[in-house]
Scaffold this motif. Structure first.
Motif, PDB file in Angstrom:
ATOM      1  N   PHE A  18    -106.718  -8.536 -29.263  1.00  0.00           N
ATOM      2  CA  PHE A  18    -106.461  -7.699 -30.435  1.00  0.00           C
ATOM      3  C   PHE A  18    -105.880  -6.338 -30.031  1.00  0.00           C
ATOM      4  O   PHE A  18    -105.064  -5.773 -30.769  1.00  0.00           O
ATOM      5  N   ALA A  19    -106.305  -5.835 -28.872  1.00  0.00           N
ATOM      6  CA  ALA A  19    -105.724  -4.591 -28.380  1.00  0.00           C
ATOM      7  C   ALA A  19    -104.246  -4.786 -28.067  1.00  0.00           C
ATOM      8  O   ALA A  19    -103.407  -3.941 -28.395  1.00  0.00           O
ATOM      9  N   LEU A  20    -103.917  -5.913 -27.451  1.00  0.00           N
ATOM     10  CA  LEU A  20    -102.524  -6.212 -27.120  1.00  0.00           C
ATOM     11  C   LEU A  20    -101.674  -6.295 -28.389  1.00  0.00           C
ATOM     12  O   LEU A  20    -100.552  -5.766 -28.438  1.00  0.00           O
ATOM     13  N   ILE A  21    -102.211  -6.949 -29.407  1.00  0.00           N
ATOM     14  CA  ILE A  21    -101.499  -7.039 -30.691  1.00  0.00           C
ATOM     15  C   ILE A  21    -101.277  -5.644 -31.276  1.00  0.00           C
ATOM     16  O   ILE A  21    -100.184  -5.316 -31.751  1.00  0.00           O
ATOM     17  N   ASN A  22    -102.317  -4.816 -31.226  1.00  0.00           N
ATOM     18  CA  ASN A  22    -102.217  -3.464 -31.772  1.00  0.00           C
ATOM     19  C   ASN A  22    -101.187  -2.623 -31.031  1.00  0.00           C
ATOM     20  O   ASN A  22    -100.391  -1.904 -31.646  1.00  0.00           O
ATOM     21  N   PHE A  23    -101.181  -2.722 -29.705  1.00  0.00           N
ATOM     22  CA  PHE A  23    -100.241  -1.936 -28.909  1.00  0.00           C
ATOM     23  C   PHE A  23     -98.805  -2.379 -29.159  1.00  0.00           C
ATOM     24  O   PHE A  23     -97.902  -1.554 -29.275  1.00  0.00           O
ATOM     25  N   CYS A  24     -98.595  -3.683 -29.227  1.00  0.00           N
ATOM     26  CA  CYS A  24     -97.245  -4.196 -29.483  1.00  0.00           C
ATOM     27  C   CYS A  24     -96.764  -3.803 -30.875  1.00  0.00           C
ATOM     28  O   CYS A  24     -95.583  -3.479 -31.070  1.00  0.00           O
ATOM     29  N   LEU A  25     -97.675  -3.805 -31.844  1.00  0.00           N
ATOM     30  CA  LEU A  25     -97.302  -3.421 -33.204  1.00  0.00           C
ATOM     31  C   LEU A  25     -96.889  -1.956 -33.274  1.00  0.00           C
ATOM     32  O   LEU A  25     -96.011  -1.591 -34.069  1.00  0.00           O
ATOM     33  N   PHE A  26     -97.507  -1.111 -32.451  1.00  0.00           N
ATOM     34  CA  PHE A  26     -97.100   0.297 -32.436  1.00  0.00           C
ATOM     35  C   PHE A  26     -95.637   0.425 -32.024  1.00  0.00           C
ATOM     36  O   PHE A  26     -94.867   1.168 -32.637  1.00  0.00           O
ATOM     37  N   LEU A  27     -95.259  -0.316 -31.000  1.00  0.00           N
ATOM     38  CA  LEU A  27     -93.875  -0.256 -30.535  1.00  0.00           C
ATOM     39  C   LEU A  27     -92.919  -0.809 -31.588  1.00  0.00           C
ATOM     40  O   LEU A  27     -91.829  -0.263 -31.809  1.00  0.00           O
ATOM     41  N   ILE A  28     -93.336  -1.883 -32.266  1.00  0.00           N
ATOM     42  CA  ILE A  28     -92.492  -2.465 -33.311  1.00  0.00           C
ATOM     43  C   ILE A  28     -92.384  -1.522 -34.501  1.00  0.00           C
ATOM     44  O   ILE A  28     -91.298  -1.318 -35.063  1.00  0.00           O
ATOM     45  N   ASN A  29     -93.509  -0.918 -34.880  1.00  0.00           N
ATOM     46  CA  ASN A  29     -93.527  -0.034 -36.043  1.00  0.00           C
ATOM     47  C   ASN A  29     -92.779   1.272 -35.797  1.00  0.00           C
ATOM     48  O   ASN A  29     -92.536   2.036 -36.736  1.00  0.00           O
ATOM     49  N   SER A  30     -92.437   1.547 -34.548  1.00  0.00           N
ATOM     50  CA  SER A  30     -91.678   2.757 -34.243  1.00  0.00           C
ATOM     51  C   SER A  30     -90.260   2.678 -34.817  1.00  0.00           C
ATOM     52  O   SER A  30     -89.597   3.701 -34.994  1.00  0.00           O
ATOM     53  N   VAL A  31     -89.813   1.457 -35.107  1.00  0.00           N
ATOM     54  CA  VAL A  31     -88.500   1.255 -35.743  1.00  0.00           C
ATOM     55  C   VAL A  31     -88.711   1.288 -37.256  1.00  0.00           C
ATOM     56  O   VAL A  31     -89.392   0.418 -37.805  1.00  0.00           O
ATOM     57  N   PRO A  32     -88.175   2.280 -37.954  1.00  0.00           N
ATOM     58  CA  PRO A  32     -88.436   2.438 -39.395  1.00  0.00           C
ATOM     59  C   PRO A  32     -87.738   1.396 -40.252  1.00  0.00           C
ATOM     60  O   PRO A  32     -86.598   1.562 -40.666  1.00  0.00           O
ATOM     61  N   GLU A  33     -88.415   0.297 -40.505  1.00  0.00           N
ATOM     62  CA  GLU A  33     -87.917  -0.739 -41.403  1.00  0.00           C
ATOM     63  C   GLU A  33     -88.998  -1.032 -42.434  1.00  0.00           C
ATOM     64  O   GLU A  33     -90.182  -0.822 -42.183  1.00  0.00           O
ATOM     65  N   LYS A  34     -88.596  -1.510 -43.593  1.00  0.00           N
ATOM     66  CA  LYS A  34     -89.550  -1.740 -44.679  1.00  0.00           C
ATOM     67  C   LYS A  34     -90.634  -2.745 -44.283  1.00  0.00           C
ATOM     68  O   LYS A  34     -91.814  -2.521 -44.506  1.00  0.00           O
ATOM     69  N   ALA A  35     -90.219  -3.859 -43.668  1.00  0.00           N
ATOM     70  CA  ALA A  35     -91.198  -4.874 -43.262  1.00  0.00           C
ATOM     71  C   ALA A  35     -92.144  -4.323 -42.195  1.00  0.00           C
ATOM     72  O   ALA A  35     -93.350  -4.564 -42.233  1.00  0.00           O
ATOM     73  N   ASN A  36     -91.585  -3.610 -41.220  1.00  0.00           N
ATOM     74  CA  ASN A  36     -92.416  -3.023 -40.173  1.00  0.00           C
ATOM     75  C   ASN A  36     -93.400  -2.022 -40.750  1.00  0.00           C
ATOM     76  O   ASN A  36     -94.547  -1.913 -40.308  1.00  0.00           O
ATOM     77  N   CYS A  37     -92.939  -1.277 -41.733  1.00  0.00           N
ATOM     78  CA  CYS A  37     -93.759  -0.202 -42.284  1.00  0.00           C
ATOM     79  C   CYS A  37     -94.984  -0.735 -43.016  1.00  0.00           C
ATOM     80  O   CYS A  37     -96.111  -0.350 -42.706  1.00  0.00           O
ATOM     81  N   SER A  66    -109.403  -0.739 -44.050  1.00  0.00           N
ATOM     82  CA  SER A  66    -108.299  -1.699 -44.136  1.00  0.00           C
ATOM     83  C   SER A  66    -107.816  -1.865 -45.577  1.00  0.00           C
ATOM     84  O   SER A  66    -106.624  -2.106 -45.816  1.00  0.00           O
ATOM     85  N   CYS A  67    -108.731  -1.729 -46.525  1.00  0.00           N
ATOM     86  CA  CYS A  67    -108.374  -1.895 -47.935  1.00  0.00           C
ATOM     87  C   CYS A  67    -107.804  -0.610 -48.548  1.00  0.00           C
ATOM     88  O   CYS A  67    -106.925  -0.676 -49.415  1.00  0.00           O
ATOM     89  N   LEU A  68    -108.305   0.542 -48.107  1.00  0.00           N
ATOM     90  CA  LEU A  68    -107.934   1.809 -48.736  1.00  0.00           C
ATOM     91  C   LEU A  68    -106.751   2.507 -48.070  1.00  0.00           C
ATOM     92  O   LEU A  68    -106.110   3.361 -48.695  1.00  0.00           O
ATOM     93  N   SER A  69    -106.462   2.186 -46.833  1.00  0.00           N
ATOM     94  CA  SER A  69    -105.326   2.796 -46.142  1.00  0.00           C
ATOM     95  C   SER A  69    -104.071   1.950 -46.372  1.00  0.00           C
ATOM     96  O   SER A  69    -104.154   0.722 -46.451  1.00  0.00           O
ATOM     97  N   PHE A  70    -102.932   2.598 -46.461  1.00  0.00           N
ATOM     98  CA  PHE A  70    -101.695   1.872 -46.754  1.00  0.00           C
ATOM     99  C   PHE A  70    -100.489   2.636 -46.212  1.00  0.00           C
ATOM    100  O   PHE A  70    -100.586   3.816 -45.849  1.00  0.00           O
ATOM    101  N   ALA A  71     -99.384   1.941 -46.155  1.00  0.00           N
ATOM    102  CA  ALA A  71     -98.125   2.546 -45.714  1.00  0.00           C
ATOM    103  C   ALA A  71     -97.060   2.304 -46.776  1.00  0.00           C
ATOM    104  O   ALA A  71     -97.058   1.267 -47.440  1.00  0.00           O
ATOM    105  N   SER A  72     -96.162   3.270 -46.938  1.00  0.00           N
ATOM    106  CA  SER A  72     -95.074   3.149 -47.915  1.00  0.00           C
ATOM    107  C   SER A  72     -93.762   3.525 -47.246  1.00  0.00           C
ATOM    108  O   SER A  72     -93.713   4.423 -46.403  1.00  0.00           O
ATOM    109  N   PHE A  73     -92.717   2.828 -47.648  1.00  0.00           N
ATOM    110  CA  PHE A  73     -91.403   3.043 -47.039  1.00  0.00           C
ATOM    111  C   PHE A  73     -90.462   3.691 -48.043  1.00  0.00           C
ATOM    112  O   PHE A  73     -90.290   3.209 -49.167  1.00  0.00           O
ATOM    113  N   ASN A  74     -89.861   4.808 -47.632  1.00  0.00           N
ATOM    114  CA  ASN A  74     -88.889   5.506 -48.465  1.00  0.00           C
ATOM    115  C   ASN A  74     -87.492   4.984 -48.119  1.00  0.00           C
ATOM    116  O   ASN A  74     -86.985   5.207 -47.020  1.00  0.00           O
ATOM    117  N   VAL A  75     -86.895   4.278 -49.066  1.00  0.00           N
ATOM    118  CA  VAL A  75     -85.598   3.648 -48.824  1.00  0.00           C
ATOM    119  C   VAL A  75     -84.501   4.689 -48.612  1.00  0.00           C
ATOM    120  O   VAL A  75     -83.605   4.516 -47.778  1.00  0.00           O
TER     121      VAL A  75
END
Length: 277
Positions: free
Chosen positions: A53-72, A127-136
């Motif tokens: 799970f740590a590996l998944i989390n670390f990899c997701l950080f690198l992926i989420n560094s690219v600002p895309e709607k799906a990633n966000c 997990s339920c109360l935190s969220f992310a939003s993407f500004n197009v």
């Protein structure tokens, strides 16, 4: 380029990914061997899942560094879930090791269960109360973490660390005579290792909390949180190396198998082998 921004954090997470990957490769064969021998697998499974799970989390950080709607949106949700699973397993691992040091004390196991359940509840809430939003228009991803759940799960982590540290210190104090008379016994070895690990976790948590409450920039805090994950990861993975030193001890915490040929102290009867092999 600000070196305290994504580059430094990515470097630390790169080290985390390497550490997790090595631990998974080391623990997976041990898990298979234990399953084949019908031996207890709780600890080795905890190490494997924690690193996964740590590996998944670390990899997701690198992926989420690219600002895309799906990633966000989806990426940050998965990142939050993987982080909480990582910490839940880590806290459970620390509490279980402390439970072994208390020689399977029933009062402690109930206390440990309550504080871990508290951490689980705050994980679900965050997990339920935190969220992310993407500004197009600006192509920016904004992650909003609920302030109440954030304080809740951080406090729950602190409670777990304090409980494990106090219990370890108390057991070492009760058995202070053995520290001199039988310093090479498995119990003393486990006690020292667990106390050192618990104190390190508590110290790192207090340092990170102090920095989070100070006027450091977000980039510095992000790198600090990454460093905290790296320390936690190594604190659980060091168990893979501790087992080598414990394998030479004459006293073994033996599962209650009905084998009278195994010589163990009466206080360890009906307990389980707690070191991964």
């Amino acid at each position: 380029m600000d070196l305290t921004g994504i580059p430094l954090t990515a470097l630390i997470y790169g080290l985390c990914i390497e550490t997790s990957f090595k631990a998974i490769l080391s623990s997976a064969p041990s898990l298979v061997q234990k399953l084949q021998r019908n031996e207890p697998i709780f600890l080795i499974l905890s190490i494997l899942l924690c690193n996964l799970f740590a590996l998944i989390n670390f990899c997701l950080f690198l992926i989420n560094s690219v600002p895309e709607k799906a990633n966000c949106e989806i990426g940050n949700l998965l990142s939050t879930l993987s982080y909480h699973l990582f910490m839940l397993i880590f806290d459970g691992f620390i509490l279980f090791k402390t439970y072994a040091i208390t020689r399977w004390n029933k009062m402690f196991v109930w206390m440990a269960f309550v504080v871990w359940l508290n951490r689980f509840g705050w994980s679900v809430a965050d997990s339920c109360l935190s969220f992310a939003s993407f500004n197009v228009d600006t192509r920016e991803c904004r992650f909003t973490e609920n302030s109440t759940s954030s304080v809740g799960y951080h406090t729950a982590d602190l409670i777990c660390d304090i409980l494990a540290t106090i219990a370890s210190i108390y057991m070492m104090w009760l058995n202070r005579g053995n520290l001199v008379k039988d310093s090479s016994s498995l119990f003393v070895e486990l006690g020292r290792q667990n106390l050192l690990r618990s104190c390190c976790v508590l110290l790192v948590y207090l340092i990170v909390t102090f920095m989070s409450s100070s006027s450091f920039s977000f980039n510095v805090l992000r790198a600090t949180w990454a460093a905290q994950d790296y320390v936690y990861l190594n604190l659980i993975n060091v168990e893979l190396y501790y087992k080598e030193s414990r394998s030479s001890k004459s006293t073994v915490l033996q599962a209650g198998t009905g084998n009278d040929d195994v010589k163990t102290p009466p206080t360890y009867r009906n307990s389980i082998v707690i070191q991964p092999k």
